[in-house]
Write a protein that holds these residues in place. Structure first.
Motif, PDB file in Angstrom:
ATOM      1  N   CYS A  19       0.741  -1.123   0.006  1.00 13.82           N
ATOM      2  CA  CYS A  19       0.031   0.075   0.024  1.00 13.82           C
ATOM      3  C   CYS A  19       1.000   1.314   0.177  1.00 13.82           C
ATOM      4  CB  CYS A  19      -1.072   0.059   1.177  1.00 13.82           C
ATOM      5  SG  CYS A  19      -2.366  -1.252   1.125  1.00 13.82           S
ATOM      6  N   LEU A  30      -7.588   2.654  -2.307  1.00 19.69           N
ATOM      7  CA  LEU A  30      -7.292   1.369  -2.162  1.00 19.69           C
ATOM      8  C   LEU A  30      -8.351   0.595  -1.285  1.00 19.69           C
ATOM      9  CD1 LEU A  30      -3.470   1.352  -1.255  1.00 19.69           C
ATOM     10  CD2 LEU A  30      -4.132   1.351  -3.328  1.00 19.69           C
ATOM     11  N   VAL A  63      -4.792  -6.485  -2.693  1.00 19.08           N
ATOM     12  CA  VAL A  63      -4.862  -5.202  -2.705  1.00 19.08           C
ATOM     13  C   VAL A  63      -5.471  -4.622  -4.054  1.00 19.08           C
ATOM     14  CG1 VAL A  63      -3.641  -2.993  -2.567  1.00 19.08           C
ATOM     15  CG2 VAL A  63      -3.042  -4.774  -0.948  1.00 19.08           C
ATOM     16  N   PHE A  65      -6.830  -1.529  -6.910  1.00 18.34           N
ATOM     17  CA  PHE A  65      -6.817  -0.168  -7.133  1.00 18.34           C
ATOM     18  C   PHE A  65      -7.444  -0.060  -8.521  1.00 18.34           C
ATOM     19  CE2 PHE A  65      -2.675  -1.211  -8.381  1.00 18.34           C
ATOM     20  CZ  PHE A  65      -2.589  -0.523  -9.524  1.00 18.34           C
TER      21      PHE A  65
END
Length: 326
Positions: A19, A30, A63, A65
């Motif tokens: 991150c 995120l 994660v 995005f």
């Protein structure tokens, strides 16, 4: 508008590093998915319908995005995406030199904005808890459901839709012990669902407390959807355990106190409950894993309250106690 969706499969250990790396690249929004148990401090003390499901933690993390897809394809846009992926890949390689990043894979997909604004609605439909029908705003009340008590609750930023077993136990407790005109204190009010159930079941006033500022909009919206006068449901953001002003705002003389919070937090709250209750008043607790119920029983006993009922559903328990002294 369309968006490119990038999901990195990594580990809980490396999640913060990933991150931080993305943040350095200018990617600040995120989504993080993992199965790590959430501590009370991380989640506002588990106030509201917030309970950790006892799932296996595989120590993996994802994660995600997004980047906006240009309306017109161009060589420049393609170059930007290639550069982004190259930078993310290099960042993952750098992190892998001193931390276990797991698979380190990057999944790429395309999604339309309306997909993540509306498509989740297909997973949340109306349901019943005994004689209460809980309906999201985009569905209609069935013609044959006129005999039921109807609640309008949408999933949102505050916790408490009535789906979780612990919330259903708390609802059943309120429905059993509420009487017309009662005053109710809802500790960890979340979406406001328990207070709304109490008001629709005959309570005259509800006072709610929570630690999460996100509940403010949710409560306001849910009161409006259910035709509740805001004057009948007051609420504050603050900790009733550690902040004197919250206890002063809440006051005393309640007929019923409800709290749907994990056992360890209930143990901290319970010593303050007798001061809030009138003699003969009830304390309805839920959010308790059956394996942790003794923690709450001990706190109730130490506070001088009398356990009058215990109910179980799945892996969860609700304990109802009464104040038998002035």
């Amino acid at each position: 508008m369309e968006w490119m969706k990038y999901t990195i499969t990594t580990t809980e250990e490396a999640c913060d590093l990933v991150c931080s790396m993305l943040n350095d690249l200018g990617i600040t929004s995120l989504e993080i998915e993992d199965k790590a148990p959430v501590s009370p401090e991380e989640n506002g003390g588990y106030f509201g319908d917030v309970v950790p499901d006892p799932v296996f933690d595989d120590h993996k993390a994802r994660v995600t995005f997004y980047t906006e897809v240009p309306e017109i394809d161009s060589e420049e846009a393609a170059d930007r995406e290639e550069e982004l992926l190259r930078s993310v890949g290099q960042g993952l390689m750098d992190i892998s030199r001193f931390a276990d990043i797991g698979d380190g894979l990057i999944e790429i997909d395309k999604t339309a904005e309306e997909d993540w604004v509306n498509n989740w609605k297909q997973y949340f439909h109306q349901f019943t808890v005994d004689d209460i029908r809980i309906i999201p705003s985009w569905e209609e009340v069935p013609a044959e459901g006129n005999e039921e008590l109807v609640l309008r609750i949408d999933p949102g930023t505050a916790f408490g839709t009535g789906k979780h077993e612990s919330t259903q136990l708390a609802i059943r407790g309120i429905r059993k012990y509420i009487e017309p005109g009662m005053r109710v204190l809802d500790i960890g009010t979340g979406s406001g669902i328990l207070g709304i159930v109490a008001l629709k079941s005959g309570a005259s006033k509800v006072f709610g407390t929570d630690l999460d500022i996100n509940v403010l909009e949710a409560i306001e919206e849910n009161l409006a959807k259910n035709g509740i006068d805001p004057a009948d449901f007051r609420y504050v953001i603050g900790d009733i355990v550690t902040e004197q002003w919250v206890r002063e705002e809440a006051g005393s003389g309640y007929d019923l106190v409800c709290a749907n919070i994990i056992a360890e937090i209930l143990a901290d709250i319970t010593p303050h409950v007798p001061a809030c209750l009138k003699k003969g008043g009830y304390y309805i607790t839920s959010g308790i894993l059956i394996t942790h119920a003794q923690i709450v029983r001990d706190a109730i006993s130490k506070a001088g309250l009398t356990v009058v009922e215990e109910m179980e559903q799945g892996e969860w328990e609700s304990i109802v106690a009464r104040k038998d002294f002035a």
